[in-house]
Motif scaffolding. Structure first.
Motif, PDB file in Angstrom:
ATOM      1  N   ILE A   5       0.861  -1.194   0.000  1.00  0.00           N
ATOM      2  CA  ILE A   5       0.000   0.000   0.000  1.00  0.00           C
ATOM      3  C   ILE A   5       0.895   1.241   0.000  1.00  0.00           C
ATOM      4  N   LEU A   6       0.685   2.087  -0.995  1.00  0.00           N
ATOM      5  CA  LEU A   6       1.530   3.283  -1.132  1.00  0.00           C
ATOM      6  C   LEU A   6       0.946   4.428  -0.313  1.00  0.00           C
ATOM      7  N   ALA A   7       1.689   4.845   0.677  1.00  0.00           N
ATOM      8  CA  ALA A   7       1.162   5.876   1.579  1.00  0.00           C
ATOM      9  C   ALA A   7       2.231   6.897   1.942  1.00  0.00           C
ATOM     10  N   ALA A   8       3.179   7.104   1.027  1.00  0.00           N
ATOM     11  CA  ALA A   8       4.312   7.982   1.364  1.00  0.00           C
ATOM     12  C   ALA A   8       4.154   9.399   0.828  1.00  0.00           C
ATOM     13  N   GLY A   9       3.165   9.616  -0.042  1.00  0.00           N
ATOM     14  CA  GLY A   9       3.057  10.913  -0.731  1.00  0.00           C
ATOM     15  C   GLY A   9       2.771  12.071   0.214  1.00  0.00           C
ATOM     16  N   GLU A  10       3.006  13.270  -0.293  1.00  0.00           N
ATOM     17  CA  GLU A  10       2.824  14.452   0.541  1.00  0.00           C
ATOM     18  C   GLU A  10       1.395  14.975   0.513  1.00  0.00           C
ATOM     19  N   GLY A  11       0.637  14.609  -0.509  1.00  0.00           N
ATOM     20  CA  GLY A  11      -0.759  15.043  -0.571  1.00  0.00           C
ATOM     21  C   GLY A  11      -0.890  16.544  -0.704  1.00  0.00           C
ATOM     22  N   THR A  12      -0.068  17.136  -1.577  1.00  0.00           N
ATOM     23  CA  THR A  12      -0.066  18.600  -1.685  1.00  0.00           C
ATOM     24  C   THR A  12      -1.391  19.139  -2.244  1.00  0.00           C
ATOM     25  N   ARG A  13      -2.077  18.354  -3.072  1.00  0.00           N
ATOM     26  CA  ARG A  13      -3.341  18.859  -3.644  1.00  0.00           C
ATOM     27  C   ARG A  13      -4.449  18.860  -2.601  1.00  0.00           C
ATOM     28  N   MET A  14      -4.217  18.190  -1.511  1.00  0.00           N
ATOM     29  CA  MET A  14      -5.239  18.104  -0.459  1.00  0.00           C
ATOM     30  C   MET A  14      -5.021  19.170   0.628  1.00  0.00           C
ATOM     31  N   PRO A  22      -0.698  12.795   6.952  1.00  0.00           N
ATOM     32  CA  PRO A  22      -0.595  12.320   5.567  1.00  0.00           C
ATOM     33  C   PRO A  22      -2.002  12.054   5.021  1.00  0.00           C
ATOM     34  N   LYS A  23      -2.151  12.207   3.723  1.00  0.00           N
ATOM     35  CA  LYS A  23      -3.479  12.031   3.100  1.00  0.00           C
ATOM     36  C   LYS A  23      -4.127  10.685   3.466  1.00  0.00           C
ATOM     37  N   PRO A  24      -3.350   9.576   3.482  1.00  0.00           N
ATOM     38  CA  PRO A  24      -3.997   8.298   3.812  1.00  0.00           C
ATOM     39  C   PRO A  24      -4.565   8.243   5.243  1.00  0.00           C
ATOM     40  N   ASP A  80      12.563   9.971  -0.277  1.00  0.00           N
ATOM     41  CA  ASP A  80      12.076  11.054  -1.133  1.00  0.00           C
ATOM     42  C   ASP A  80      10.973  10.475  -1.990  1.00  0.00           C
ATOM     43  N   GLN A  81       9.915  11.269  -2.179  1.00  0.00           N
ATOM     44  CA  GLN A  81       8.785  10.746  -2.937  1.00  0.00           C
ATOM     45  C   GLN A  81       9.065  10.921  -4.424  1.00  0.00           C
ATOM     46  N   GLN A  82       9.774   9.940  -4.975  1.00  0.00           N
ATOM     47  CA  GLN A  82      10.226  10.050  -6.369  1.00  0.00           C
ATOM     48  C   GLN A  82       9.337   9.304  -7.343  1.00  0.00           C
ATOM     49  N   GLY A  83       8.172   8.866  -6.870  1.00  0.00           N
ATOM     50  CA  GLY A  83       7.252   8.198  -7.777  1.00  0.00           C
ATOM     51  C   GLY A  83       6.787   6.852  -7.248  1.00  0.00           C
ATOM     52  N   THR A  84       5.766   6.322  -7.907  1.00  0.00           N
ATOM     53  CA  THR A  84       5.143   5.100  -7.398  1.00  0.00           C
ATOM     54  C   THR A  84       6.045   3.864  -7.562  1.00  0.00           C
ATOM     55  N   ALA A  85       6.846   3.817  -8.641  1.00  0.00           N
ATOM     56  CA  ALA A  85       7.756   2.670  -8.797  1.00  0.00           C
ATOM     57  C   ALA A  85       8.857   2.737  -7.744  1.00  0.00           C
ATOM     58  N   ASP A  86       9.304   3.949  -7.467  1.00  0.00           N
ATOM     59  CA  ASP A  86      10.319   4.152  -6.430  1.00  0.00           C
ATOM     60  C   ASP A  86       9.762   3.711  -5.064  1.00  0.00           C
ATOM     61  N   ALA A  87       8.470   4.004  -4.844  1.00  0.00           N
ATOM     62  CA  ALA A  87       7.842   3.615  -3.575  1.00  0.00           C
ATOM     63  C   ALA A  87       7.816   2.094  -3.434  1.00  0.00           C
ATOM     64  N   VAL A  88       7.451   1.388  -4.509  1.00  0.00           N
ATOM     65  CA  VAL A  88       7.420  -0.088  -4.420  1.00  0.00           C
ATOM     66  C   VAL A  88       8.841  -0.623  -4.268  1.00  0.00           C
ATOM     67  N   LEU A 102      -1.513  -1.107  -4.182  1.00  0.00           N
ATOM     68  CA  LEU A 102      -2.730  -0.305  -4.027  1.00  0.00           C
ATOM     69  C   LEU A 102      -2.351   1.073  -3.518  1.00  0.00           C
ATOM     70  N   ASN A 103      -3.151   2.068  -3.874  1.00  0.00           N
ATOM     71  CA  ASN A 103      -2.889   3.414  -3.370  1.00  0.00           C
ATOM     72  C   ASN A 103      -3.540   3.593  -1.995  1.00  0.00           C
ATOM     73  N   GLY A 104      -2.798   4.194  -1.100  1.00  0.00           N
ATOM     74  CA  GLY A 104      -3.316   4.394   0.257  1.00  0.00           C
ATOM     75  C   GLY A 104      -4.343   5.501   0.351  1.00  0.00           C
ATOM     76  N   ASP A 105      -4.642   6.146  -0.781  1.00  0.00           N
ATOM     77  CA  ASP A 105      -5.618   7.243  -0.752  1.00  0.00           C
ATOM     78  C   ASP A 105      -6.768   6.962  -1.709  1.00  0.00           C
ATOM     79  N   ASN A 106      -6.993   5.704  -2.030  1.00  0.00           N
ATOM     80  CA  ASN A 106      -8.120   5.351  -2.886  1.00  0.00           C
ATOM     81  C   ASN A 106      -9.126   4.543  -2.074  1.00  0.00           C
ATOM     82  N   GLY A 182       9.165  13.615 -14.341  1.00  0.00           N
ATOM     83  CA  GLY A 182      10.255  13.541 -13.367  1.00  0.00           C
ATOM     84  C   GLY A 182      10.055  12.528 -12.260  1.00  0.00           C
ATOM     85  N   GLU A 183       9.166  11.535 -12.490  1.00  0.00           N
ATOM     86  CA  GLU A 183       8.944  10.517 -11.461  1.00  0.00           C
ATOM     87  C   GLU A 183       9.231   9.133 -12.029  1.00  0.00           C
ATOM     88  N   ARG A 184       9.535   8.212 -11.131  1.00  0.00           N
ATOM     89  CA  ARG A 184       9.685   6.808 -11.560  1.00  0.00           C
ATOM     90  C   ARG A 184       8.351   6.124 -11.307  1.00  0.00           C
TER      91      ARG A 184
HETATM   92  P1  TTP Z   1      -0.313  10.963  -5.741  1.00  0.00           P
HETATM   93  O1  TTP Z   1      -1.710  11.229  -5.275  1.00  0.00           O
HETATM   94  O2  TTP Z   1      -0.039  11.146  -7.178  1.00  0.00           O
HETATM   95  O3  TTP Z   1       0.715  11.838  -4.918  1.00  0.00           O
HETATM   96  P2  TTP Z   1       0.596  12.449  -3.477  1.00  0.00           P
HETATM   97  O4  TTP Z   1      -0.069  11.534  -2.517  1.00  0.00           O
HETATM   98  O5  TTP Z   1       1.964  12.912  -3.083  1.00  0.00           O
HETATM   99  O6  TTP Z   1      -0.368  13.714  -3.644  1.00  0.00           O
HETATM  100  P3  TTP Z   1      -0.123  15.116  -4.362  1.00  0.00           P
HETATM  101  O7  TTP Z   1       0.032  14.834  -5.823  1.00  0.00           O
HETATM  102  O8  TTP Z   1      -1.383  15.850  -4.053  1.00  0.00           O
HETATM  103  O9  TTP Z   1       1.074  15.779  -3.730  1.00  0.00           O
HETATM  104  O10 TTP Z   1       0.131   9.508  -5.377  1.00  0.00           O
HETATM  105  C1  TTP Z   1      -0.640   8.360  -5.592  1.00  0.00           C
HETATM  106  C2  TTP Z   1      -0.385   7.387  -4.475  1.00  0.00           C
HETATM  107  O11 TTP Z   1       0.977   6.979  -4.429  1.00  0.00           O
HETATM  108  C3  TTP Z   1      -0.692   7.945  -3.144  1.00  0.00           C
HETATM  109  O12 TTP Z   1      -1.288   6.914  -2.392  1.00  0.00           O
HETATM  110  C4  TTP Z   1       0.669   8.312  -2.577  1.00  0.00           C
HETATM  111  C5  TTP Z   1       1.588   7.317  -3.207  1.00  0.00           C
HETATM  112  N1  TTP Z   1       2.935   7.780  -3.510  1.00  0.00           N
HETATM  113  C6  TTP Z   1       4.005   7.276  -2.795  1.00  0.00           C
HETATM  114  O13 TTP Z   1       3.836   6.475  -1.876  1.00  0.00           O
HETATM  115  N2  TTP Z   1       5.259   7.686  -3.132  1.00  0.00           N
HETATM  116  C7  TTP Z   1       5.498   8.563  -4.135  1.00  0.00           C
HETATM  117  O14 TTP Z   1       6.659   8.870  -4.414  1.00  0.00           O
HETATM  118  C8  TTP Z   1       4.363   9.095  -4.853  1.00  0.00           C
HETATM  119  C9  TTP Z   1       4.569  10.078  -5.954  1.00  0.00           C
HETATM  120  C10 TTP Z   1       3.116   8.660  -4.512  1.00  0.00           C
END
Ligand code: TTP
Length: 393
Positions: A5-14, A22-24, A80-88, A102-106, A182-184
């Motif tokens: 479960i990906l839950a590392a993002g910053e959730g800046t849009r929220m 954290p958004k999750p 560093d939140q460098q993308g979803t592949a980087d997170a996995v 799975l996304n932690g914010d879905n 700029g993300e993986r």
């Molecule tokens: P996003 O919603 O794209 O990113 P975010 O949560 O940082 O929000 P925002 O764009 O508003 O700043 O990410 C989709 C999911 O992936 C979400 O559950 C967070 C997670 N994620 C990570 O765990 N690591 C990462 O590096 C990124 C980019 C996302």
């Protein structure tokens, strides 16, 4: 199967709702999103959950602890939140077979995840009207032949819903290069995987991506609308409670108040004398609705109070806000018939005909403040009495 479960993002849009969490960890029906995801995954058959944490990750760890249902929970840190592949990739050392991501914010329905898991390797997709705004899934009969990011001429109306089951071999395919933004990205991992494996597209309905404040409102609307009438708290004989209303033990509805479901009044919350609450609304723990105030179609997080004769509609109020008496949140629509909100500096349409305000935690409004539709007030903001706020401060 393992579920990451990906839950590392910053959730800046929220923001401002993610200023302090954290958004999750934002609640849907009083339960954090990440817990909903973990529970859905376990009920769909996941035997182990790995949560990738980063931004304010301690809160996720404290909340979920070391298990959900029968499944153990482990954590991986993404610096560093460098993308979803980087997170996995941060969770790689835990992976030892096919794994779901799975996304932690879905919000996923357990049945949909069960179908996704049964069809592994697989990707969840959903049908949309304007696929060119999304990652479009191209299919070749029964299997996925490609993922195209926002194509001008989409080959199908199936778009990527951000949930996957990867074969064990994908563990070695996570080190993709940076995408144009700029993300993986996991989509690039999937594009590698389909060269060697047949990936099944699984169409899921009822999937919600909770990235922006009005999407949190939508997720709560749906949750609250599914509850059945249960009056466990203290409801005055002279109160009117109609439809599917949940009043939890320890909550109260005072004399002359009207509550029209679907509404959930969580423990410790109180609806004051003559107040009106219309659904779908969630009144979080220890919230207070003042005498003759009106609240409609809103989410109030715990500890927030709405002053006497205030009106709040279509809004998301963070924790421990205090709205002074006769505060009015207007919920009209813009010229194009929907309300726009500023998200990361850009005006974005909510596609909702009515939307009110978004308040960060700890906001205090002076008496007779008016907030115009779509306004966001930052964490701990205050307003003077009798002011009208038309733009984000
Ligand atoms: P996003 O919603 O794209 O990113 P975010 O949560 O940082 O929000 P925002 O764009 O508003 O700043 O990410 C989709 C999911 O992936 C979400 O559950 C967070 C997670 N994620 C990570 O765990 N690591 C990462 O590096 C990124 C980019 C996302």
């Amino acid at each position: 199967m393992q579920a990451v479960i990906l839950a590392a993002g910053e959730g800046t849009r929220m923001r401002p709702l993610t200023d302090q969490r954290p958004k999750p960890m934002l609640g849907v029906g009083g339960t954090p999103l990440v817990e909903h995801v973990a529970r859905s995954a376990v009920s769909a058959g996941a035997e182990e959950v790995i949560v990738v944490v980063g931004y304010e990750g301690e809160q996720v760890k404290r909340h979920l602890g070391d298990g959900v249902g029968d499944a153990p929970v482990h954590y991986a840190e993404q610096e560093d939140q460098q993308g979803t592949a980087d997170a996995v990739a941060a969770a790689r050392e835990h992976l030892d077979g096919p794994f779901a991501v799975l996304n932690g914010d879905n919000v996923y329905e357990p049945d949909a995840l069960a179908r996704l898991f049964e069809s592994a390797p697989s990707i969840a997709c959903t049908r949309v009207d304007e696929p060119s705004n999304y990652g479009v899934v191209e299919t070749d009969g029964e299997t996925v032949s490609g993922l195209l990011e926002k194509p001008a001429e989409p080959p199908s109306d199936l778009v990527n819903a951000g949930a996957y089951v990867f074969p064990a071999t994908a563990r070695e395919a996570l080190d993709v290069t940076e995408s144009e933004r700029g993300e993986r990205e996991l989509t690039d991992v999937l594009n590698r995987v389909i060269d060697d494996s047949d990936v099944t597209p699984v169409v899921i309905d009822d999937w919600l991506d909770v990235g922006r404040p009005w999407e949190l409102l939508a997720a709560n609307e749906r949750h609250v609308s599914r509850q059945s009438r249960t009056l466990g708290g203290d409801v005055h004989d002279d109160a009117t409670v109609a439809g599917d209303v949940v009043v939890e033990p320890g909550a109260s509805v005072a004399q002359g108040a009207t509550v029209e479901g679907p509404v959930v009044v969580e423990s410790g919350a109180s609806v004051g004398r003559g107040a009106t609450v219309r659904g779908p609304t969630l009144l979080g723990t220890d919230t207070e609705i003042g005498t003759e105030a009106e609240v409609e179609n809103s989410v109030l997080m715990s500890g927030t109070s709405v002053g006497r004769e205030s009106v709040v509609r279509d809004s998301v109020l963070g924790r421990n806000c205090q709205l002074g008496a006769e505060t009015t949140v207007r919920n009209g629509s813009d010229d194009d018939g929907s309300v726009s909100v500023t998200v990361k500096g850009d005006r974005v349409s909510t596609r909702r005909q009515t939307f009110g305000a978004v308040l960060g935690d700890g906001v205090e409004t002076g008496a007779e403040t008016t907030l115009e539709p779509g306004v966001k007030l930052p964490t701990d903001a205050t307003t003077e009495p009798e002011v009208r706020v038309s733009d984000d401060p």
